[in-house]
Design an enzyme around this catalytic site. Structure first.
Site, mmCIF file in Angstrom:
data_model
loop_
_atom_site.group_PDB
_atom_site.id
_atom_site.type_symbol
_atom_site.label_atom_id
_atom_site.label_comp_id
_atom_site.label_asym_id
_atom_site.label_seq_id
_atom_site.Cartn_x
_atom_site.Cartn_y
_atom_site.Cartn_z
ATOM 1 N N HIS A 165 -4.258 -28.728 -80.956
ATOM 2 C CA HIS A 165 -3.094 -28.187 -81.640
ATOM 3 C C HIS A 165 -2.399 -29.292 -82.439
ATOM 4 O O HIS A 165 -2.186 -30.392 -81.929
ATOM 5 C CB HIS A 165 -2.087 -27.617 -80.636
ATOM 6 C CG HIS A 165 -2.508 -26.330 -80.024
ATOM 7 N ND1 HIS A 165 -2.391 -26.067 -78.674
ATOM 8 C CD2 HIS A 165 -3.055 -25.206 -80.561
ATOM 9 C CE1 HIS A 165 -2.828 -24.843 -78.421
ATOM 10 N NE2 HIS A 165 -3.241 -24.303 -79.551
ATOM 11 N N PHE A 215 -1.342 -33.154 -78.164
ATOM 12 C CA PHE A 215 -2.073 -33.647 -76.999
ATOM 13 C C PHE A 215 -2.775 -32.529 -76.218
ATOM 14 O O PHE A 215 -2.718 -32.484 -74.994
ATOM 15 C CB PHE A 215 -1.141 -34.445 -76.073
ATOM 16 C CG PHE A 215 -0.195 -35.354 -76.809
ATOM 17 C CD1 PHE A 215 -0.665 -36.287 -77.719
ATOM 18 C CD2 PHE A 215 1.175 -35.264 -76.607
ATOM 19 C CE1 PHE A 215 0.210 -37.126 -78.414
ATOM 20 C CE2 PHE A 215 2.058 -36.096 -77.301
ATOM 21 C CZ PHE A 215 1.576 -37.033 -78.201
ATOM 22 N N HIS A 216 -3.470 -31.635 -76.945
ATOM 23 C CA HIS A 216 -4.188 -30.527 -76.314
ATOM 24 C C HIS A 216 -5.670 -30.523 -76.676
ATOM 25 O O HIS A 216 -6.204 -29.482 -77.068
ATOM 26 C CB HIS A 216 -3.571 -29.186 -76.739
ATOM 27 C CG HIS A 216 -2.149 -28.991 -76.341
ATOM 28 N ND1 HIS A 216 -1.336 -28.050 -76.932
ATOM 29 C CD2 HIS A 216 -1.386 -29.617 -75.412
ATOM 30 C CE1 HIS A 216 -0.138 -28.100 -76.390
ATOM 31 N NE2 HIS A 216 -0.135 -29.048 -75.464
ATOM 32 N N PRO A 217 -6.398 -31.634 -76.569
ATOM 33 C CA PRO A 217 -7.825 -31.595 -76.913
ATOM 34 C C PRO A 217 -8.610 -30.728 -75.928
ATOM 35 O O PRO A 217 -8.372 -30.772 -74.717
ATOM 36 C CB PRO A 217 -8.247 -33.068 -76.834
ATOM 37 C CG PRO A 217 -7.287 -33.687 -75.867
ATOM 38 C CD PRO A 217 -5.988 -32.975 -76.107
#
Length: 538
Positions: free
Chosen positions: A298, A474-476
């Site tokens: 995101h 920080f949503h890998p």
């Protein structure tokens, strides 16, 4: 080389690894080894929710990755911290707990992950949660699971009320439960907080299990590679200080190292795209082309404003305010220090033509500056920020090793905004924020806009500004995704690596597609269901 034998070996004590360690060690007949690259989570800046502003730039508790220059972001590199402590990224995140929307999981099943439909995963969420919900002046607790989710409606900052008023002015829905399956609109963000302290999966699952004699935890240990017998996983090799260690698994090795580190471990073990392995000098054991591919994340952009009303800045910028709020927290674990950063947000549709919410909005009653590397600095005046992110980007990137050295950082190619759909999503999100800015409530609230000023941008300007300033939230995910075949995935629907024996991946890398909203909650759910599968298959 020292060696021990266990039934199960779990690599990584992040959100997923903590769940598995607890579940698999419940049966005293199972011996379990949990190996974590980081150390303790018993640090004050981890446990106090407001400490998020410090932890994600702290090299003692994070992997500090950077992406390759990204053409979609005008050639910029982005900072990608990942948690390196018990609890993993759940120990350093912004604490927001959102399940995702039903169609996210419908798409999982459509992409070959059968058995992961909304009805099924909703029952898993219900099992793991103790979810507080405040409605009409009362409070009810939904469920009695180990994951505590707190509702901060009664502690929301007065500016947060203004954001909700502006949403109503704009004709947007306002919701009291952002985890309802029909969640749409703005509301108070639920957080993984218990009694004023961060409540990560290390708290909920791991620490209660560490007294068990059949669970061994090894901290500060970096896993080099898997030990393989042909295509059967039989253990791991890891470094503990200057020592080289190995451990054997009688039943399964389960990799839970996260969307960045998990593909690297597989690739260093000879499992991955043959061309990538050849460049890194790794012998190919199993040519599995999708390992490290499919990356989704995101991206968000922030707009800053000076406020006509007091904000968090007025409470935490002066030393006297920090002391006062610190004393309040010490006395009753309430107040600003207990809530964490973002207080308000939600899911919105970018237009009436879309079938489901496709934009996530954040409203923060504080104004701060952040350069992408150092600790954020709070502005010395009343202010707030608004931001948005498209919920379901379609661009896909890659994470690949360049060396067989576990200490070498991978090459992260985020490939942001590489599809027209994603670029249209940015324009739709900017239009929503402009709708909010045009309301009477926001006109009264805004003293001045920081530059750049979204209200003065057209769609093309907003897209260019996004390319110039947007950053990861920080949503890998999705780098070892589930699917129906080796052509489109790394794992089958039971999280087993295609073409391998006794090897599973259980973390956010297994998502077939990124979910709407913050990704910690679906990672915990995935681990709970994954633990069910491991125990069933045993």
């Amino acid at each position: 080389m020292a060696s021990e034998e266990f039934d199960y070996i779990i690599v990584g004590a992040g959100s997923a690894g903590c769940v598995l360690a607890n579940r698999l060690s419940e049966d005293s007949r199972n011996s379990v080894l949990l190996v974590e690259a980081g150390g303790t989570d018993r640090k004050l800046r981890i446990k106090v929710p407001i400490g998020y502003g410090f932890t994600f730039t702290d090299p003692t508790v994070t992997w500090q990755f950077h992406t390759d220059s990204d053409p979609g972001l005008n050639g910029r590199s982005d900072y990608w911290p990942r948690g390196r402590a018990l609890g993993g990224s759940g120990a350093i995140n912004a604490l927001v707990y959102l399940r995702g929307l039903p169609h996210d999981f419908g798409d999982w099943t459509n992409n070959g992950a059968s058995g992961w439909d909304w009805q099924t995963v909703r029952s898993i969420y219900d099992r793991i949660e103790s979810r507080e919900r405040r409605l009409n002046g009362g409070c009810e607790m939904l469920g009695n699971g180990p994951v505590r989710v707190s509702d901060f409606t009664d502690q929301a900052h007065p500016l947060t009320r203004r954001f909700l008023e502006a949403a109503k002015d704009a004709g947007w829905p306002v919701t009291g439960d952002l985890n309802d399956e029909a969640a749409e609109g703005l509301g108070i963000l639920p957080k993984t907080v218990k009694n004023g302290w961060r409540w990560s999966c290390a708290d909920a699952f791991l620490h209660p299990a560490l007294h068990r004699g059949n669970l061994k935890l090894v901290k500060n240990a970096v896993v080099d590679r898997l030990s393989l017998d042909g295509r059967r996983a039989c253990g791991i090799r890891y470094h503990l200080g200057n020592q080289s260690m190995q451990a054997s698994a009688r039943r399964e090795v389960i990799v839970c190292a996260g969307a960045v580190n998990t593909p690297g471990i597989l690739q260093r073990s000879g499992i991955g795209p043959s061309q990538v392995l050849a460049v890194a000098g790794v012998s190919v054991i199993h040519d599995l082309p999708q390992v490290g591919c499919g990356l989704q994340d995101h991206l968000s952009v922030t707009y800053s404003y000076r406020s006509t009303e007091p904000s968090v800045n007025d409470q935490l910028s002066p030393l006297s305010g920090r002391i006062r709020n610190g004393l309040q927290y010490l006395m009753n674990r309430r107040g600003l220090l207990s809530i964490g950063p973002n207080q308000c947000g939600g899911f919105m549709r970018s237009s009436k033509d879309v079938s489901h919410p496709d934009i996530q909005i954040y409203c923060n009653p504080a104004n701060y500056t952040y350069d992408g590397a150092s600790t954020p600095k709070m502005a010395p005046y009343s202010g707030f920020i608004l931001s948005f992110q498209p919920c379901r980007p379609t661009s896909r990137g890659t994470i690949h090793i360049t060396s067989d050295n576990a200490q070498s950082a991978p090459v992260i190619k985020a490939n942001s905004l590489s599809t027209e759909e994603d670029r249209d999503g940015v324009i739709g999100g900017a239009r929503l924020i402009r709708e909010m800015l045009a309301t009477p409530t926001m006109h009264r609230l805004i003293a001045a806009s920081e530059q750049p000023d979204l209200a003065r941008m057209d769609d093309a300007d907003a897209l260019e500004d996004f390319k110039e300033r947007a950053a990861t939230v920080f949503h890998p995910t999705c780098t070892c995704r589930m699917g129906s075949s080796v052509d489109n995935s790394v794992l089958d629907a039971r999280l087993r690596v295609h073409g391998m024996q006794n090897l599973r991946v259980v973390d956010a890398s297994a998502f077939p597609n990124i979910t709407s909203g913050n990704t910690n909650a679906p990672t915990i759910m995935l681990a709970q269901k994954g633990a069910d599968m491991v125990l069933e298959d045993a």
